[in-house]
Design a protein around this motif. Structure first.
Motif, PDB file in Angstrom:
ATOM      1  N   PRO A  44       0.846  -1.202   0.000  1.00 25.27           N
ATOM      2  CA  PRO A  44       0.000   0.000   0.000  1.00 25.27           C
ATOM      3  C   PRO A  44       0.876   1.244   0.000  1.00 25.27           C
ATOM      4  N   MET A  45       0.340   2.343  -0.508  1.00 32.30           N
ATOM      5  CA  MET A  45       1.091   3.587  -0.547  1.00 32.30           C
ATOM      6  C   MET A  45       1.540   3.966   0.868  1.00 32.30           C
ATOM      7  N   GLU A  46       2.826   4.282   1.006  1.00 31.58           N
ATOM      8  CA  GLU A  46       3.381   4.644   2.305  1.00 31.58           C
ATOM      9  C   GLU A  46       4.065   5.993   2.213  1.00 31.58           C
ATOM     10  N   GLU A  47       4.142   6.684   3.343  1.00 34.34           N
ATOM     11  CA  GLU A  47       4.835   7.970   3.383  1.00 34.34           C
ATOM     12  C   GLU A  47       6.319   7.743   3.626  1.00 34.34           C
ATOM     13  N   VAL A  48       7.168   8.394   2.820  1.00 38.49           N
ATOM     14  CA  VAL A  48       8.611   8.327   3.009  1.00 38.49           C
ATOM     15  C   VAL A  48       9.155   9.746   3.031  1.00 38.49           C
ATOM     16  N   ASN A  49      10.304   9.917   3.667  1.00 37.40           N
ATOM     17  CA  ASN A  49      10.939  11.225   3.739  1.00 37.40           C
ATOM     18  C   ASN A  49      11.925  11.382   2.595  1.00 37.40           C
ATOM     19  N   HIS A  50      11.768  12.439   1.836  1.00 38.97           N
ATOM     20  CA  HIS A  50      12.679  12.701   0.718  1.00 38.97           C
ATOM     21  C   HIS A  50      13.072  14.163   0.738  1.00 38.97           C
ATOM     22  N   LEU A  51      14.364  14.423   0.985  1.00 38.84           N
ATOM     23  CA  LEU A  51      14.902  15.787   1.015  1.00 38.84           C
ATOM     24  C   LEU A  51      14.107  16.679   1.955  1.00 38.84           C
ATOM     25  N   GLY A  52      13.761  16.108   3.110  1.00 38.98           N
ATOM     26  CA  GLY A  52      13.051  16.880   4.126  1.00 38.98           C
ATOM     27  C   GLY A  52      11.560  16.987   3.900  1.00 38.98           C
ATOM     28  N   GLU A  56       4.389  10.246  -0.800  1.00 43.77           N
ATOM     29  CA  GLU A  56       3.811   8.905  -0.807  1.00 43.77           C
ATOM     30  C   GLU A  56       4.512   8.058  -1.862  1.00 43.77           C
ATOM     31  N   ALA A  57       4.846   6.831  -1.493  1.00 38.88           N
ATOM     32  CA  ALA A  57       5.592   5.960  -2.406  1.00 38.88           C
ATOM     33  C   ALA A  57       5.148   4.513  -2.218  1.00 38.88           C
ATOM     34  N   TYR A  58       5.349   3.735  -3.273  1.00 40.27           N
ATOM     35  CA  TYR A  58       5.152   2.292  -3.200  1.00 40.27           C
ATOM     36  C   TYR A  58       6.474   1.633  -2.836  1.00 40.27           C
ATOM     37  N   HIS A  59       6.409   0.376  -2.359  1.00 36.30           N
ATOM     38  CA  HIS A  59       7.602  -0.427  -2.139  1.00 36.30           C
ATOM     39  C   HIS A  59       7.439  -1.766  -2.867  1.00 36.30           C
TER      40      HIS A  59
END
Length: 229
Positions: A44-52, A56-59
């Motif tokens: 399921p779509m998850e929240e990830v930290n990117h450049l602060g 939302e991203a898939y894995h």
């Protein structure tokens, strides 16, 4: 680093985007299409930290990450191989701490093997195609390519000449047009023959990138039937 670890290492759509130097929304749409065809499994779509920033991203797991890259940019396969090797070399081995954990790990691994075995059986007709596409940096003769896609050598040469992919003139018969050499779809191998090896023969080879491109082009032209990849 967009990697989540349980019993299985996963790579996020964000990291795949960076490896491919692409757009995250385009990568996510491609992953959704592949998932819809049953070719990969998405979390399921998850929240990830990117450049602060939180996005939302898939894995996906290692196997599915290769499917995604092969679909989007097969020339980046080597980059993905290097990235996974780097991640796996730095990832500490996690051993089960209790007997119950050990039983659960064994059950999970058995289930994974069962799923992979079933998938291999389903994918059996596609294995030859996948193996050919994986040979990104090597060439195959057009005769072998024709056999692999169930076309005769005479047929493939005639079709490619009609499509202006091969040169049909007497000075360069069945050699690729320069633009298709420059974009990496074909290479030309030179060899010598004759009593004194004073004659030069040119052989057209199609690369892994070229096989993927040409197969799709032949399908679109109605020469080949569509193959699910």
């Amino acid at each position: 680093m967009d990697i989540s670890v349980s019993n299985l290492m996963m790579m996020s759509s964000r990291e795949i985007t960076e490896l491919l130097q692409s757009r995250h929304d385009s990568v996510k749409r491609s992953m959704e299409r592949l998932s819809g065809k049953g070719l990969i499994q998405l979390t399921p779509m998850e929240e990830v930290n990117h450049l602060g920033q939180t996005i939302e991203a898939y894995h996906v797991n290692k196997r599915d990450s290769y499917v995604v890259v092969a679909q989007l940019s097969p020339e980046f396969t080597a980059v993905l191989v290097d990235r996974w090797q780097e991640l796996e070399n730095t990832q500490p081995i996690q051993l089960p701490q209790t007997f119950a954990d050990a039983l659960q790990l064994a059950a999970d691994q058995a289930r994974q093997i069962e799923i992979q075995t079933k998938q291999l059986m389903l994918d059996a007709p596609k294995v030859d195609f996948a193996e050919r596409i994986a040979k990104v940096d090597r060439g195959m003769t057009l005769g072998k390519f024709a056999k692999a896609v169930n076309l005769g050598p005479r047929k493939i040469f005639a079709v490619l000449r009609d499509m202006k992919i091969l040169i049909s003139g007497s000075q360069g018969y069945n050699l690729p047009m320069q633009q298709y050499i420059e974009n990496g779809c074909f290479v030309v191998r030179q060899s010598t023959y004759g009593p004194e090896n004073d004659r030069i023969a040119n052989t057209t080879l199609i690369t892994g990138k070229g096989e993927l491109w040409l197969t799709k082009k032949l399908i679109n032209a109605g020469v080949l039937k569509a193959v699910a990849v």
